[in-house]
Design a protein around this motif. Structure first.
Motif, PDB file in Angstrom:
ATOM      1  N   ARG A  93      -0.002 -25.092  16.485  1.00  0.00           N
ATOM      2  CA  ARG A  93       0.033 -26.404  15.833  1.00  0.00           C
ATOM      3  C   ARG A  93       1.429 -27.007  15.853  1.00  0.00           C
ATOM      4  O   ARG A  93       1.588 -28.196  16.108  1.00  0.00           O
ATOM      5  N   GLY A 124      -4.287 -26.577   8.673  1.00  0.00           N
ATOM      6  CA  GLY A 124      -4.345 -27.950   9.201  1.00  0.00           C
ATOM      7  C   GLY A 124      -4.804 -28.948   8.156  1.00  0.00           C
ATOM      8  O   GLY A 124      -4.143 -29.939   7.923  1.00  0.00           O
ATOM      9  N   GLY A 157      -4.502 -30.441  17.041  1.00  0.00           N
ATOM     10  CA  GLY A 157      -5.349 -29.351  16.548  1.00  0.00           C
ATOM     11  C   GLY A 157      -6.809 -29.468  16.966  1.00  0.00           C
ATOM     12  O   GLY A 157      -7.585 -28.528  16.785  1.00  0.00           O
TER      13      GLY A 157
END
Ligand code: COI
Length: 365
Positions: free
Chosen positions: A186, A234, A204
């Motif tokens: 990420r 995330g 992502g």
């Protein structure tokens, strides 16, 4: 704060969805806030207007170079009809930290909060009151200058839109399955992982698709250098109960500094439960799972609230946590946090800002 906020009311009121139909981020209220920036005037023309599409030049920098930041927070309606915001000052402070990283001009945080309060007042009928519902608020800034040279934009728009929501995950508040990602990463320290900017989420999606195909709701990211240390999910920060000690990855420059994360750390410390913010490797988690000391796992976020994690998928093998059930601590934290937010649990931390619109309505009528 020197600017006043102009209000243009919508002639039509949309039909509001039923609480059971809400889901996450599907419906928008009748109004939105918008303010412009250019080099000559700075931030100007703060206004609340009917919710509507905006027109942008196809060369606007946000489309090409992703110069944009956003926030997420919620408003809650209490049983006695008071609307409450949870730590909104922290969101606007973080928006400015993201601005700084993305070379976007600083916002007046006091003006942004005032704009939000006035917008909620205008659309107060949209704050739902049913259990597990709230009004999700999305402040964001986009670079609007029509110029293809790679340089900070000279023009921006700051906007706030609002959406009545239920649970973020289809599972509601039931445990989710999360796939640990070992191929894609990420963010890395020095990048934009700790800024709330669109590119982190776009980056992502590929891994999220892979996770969905394997039956998981989302991805647990490992660090971008060693592909070893736990980072975040995330849409939420993560916590693990390792034999009675709660462990969460330390903020290392690539993890988002979650406001719910910070609140949960404070609540856990307030309860005198041992808590460590530190590096935590996937190997340590696998070992803890094998020897029975991985007792519980959960994610924290504005959208996700407290989401129990019932399974981690690692290298194709499911690590089932707490028999796939909601753990005791996750449930207690969920009840405490949502209780503070909604006013049924005392707020010893002073986190809640109450907007008493019964008085505002009385004054207007
Ligand atoms: C939030 O929790 O508000 C977030 O920003 C996560 C999101 C991308 C849905």
């Amino acid at each position: 704060m020197t600017q006043s906020i102009r209000i243009e009311r919508s002639a039509i009121k949309k039909t509001q969805p039923k609480a059971s139909e809400l889901g996450f981020g599907k419906y928008y209220t009748d109004h939105m806030f918008i303010m412009d920036y250019d080099d000559a005037k700075g931030w100007h023309d703060a206004r609340i207007v009917p919710y509507q599409p905006i027109t942008l030049d196809p060369a606007a920098k946000v489309f090409h170079y992703g110069q944009t930041v956003f926030e997420g927070l919620k408003a809650y309606r209490t049983a006695d009809d008071i609307i409450r915001l949870f730590r909104p000052d922290r969101n606007f402070a973080r928006l400015n930290r993201s601005n700084e990283r993305l070379s976007i001009p600083e916002l007046d945080e006091e003006l942004a909060l005032e704009a939000l309060k006035q917008l909620i007042l205008v659309d107060r009928e949209w704050v739902p009151s049913e259990e597990d519902t709230s009004l999700y608020i999305r402040p964001f800034i986009i670079a609007t200058e029509a110029a293809l040279g790679v340089a900070p934009s000279l023009q921006y728009k700051f906007m706030i839109i609002m959406s009545p929501v239920g649970s973020y995950y289809a599972e509601g508040i039931h445990p989710v399955k999360i796939a640990v990602e070992s191929e894609y990463v990420r963010a890395v320290k020095g990048g934009v992982g700790n800024a709330k900017t669109a590119g982190n989420y776009a980056a992502g999606l590929k891994a999220q698709e892979k996770a969905s195909a394997q039956g998981s709701s989302q991805v647990l990211w490992l660090d971008g250098v060693h592909r070893k240390y736990i980072e975040e999910v995330g849409s939420m920060n993560v916590f693990f109960n390792l034999n009675g000690t709660i462990v969460t990855p330390a903020l290392n420059g690539s993890i988002l500094d979650g406001i719910t994360r910070d609140s949960i750390i404070q609540v856990i410390k307030h309860w005198n439960i041992p808590l460590e913010e530190r590096q935590l490797s996937i190997d340590e988690l696998v070992e803890a799972h094998a020897n029975g000391t991985l007792i519980e796992a959960f994610g924290t976020g504005t959208a996700a609230v407290i989401t129990p994690i019932g399974e981690l998928l690692w290298e194709g093998k499911p690590l089932v946590i707490n028999n796939g059930q909601t753990g005791e601590l996750s449930a207690k934290l969920y009840d405490t946090l949502t209780g503070i937010q909604r006013g049924s649990v005392a707020d010893p931390f002073g986190w809640v800002l109450e907007l008493d619109y019964r008085q505002a309505s009385a004054a207007k009528n």
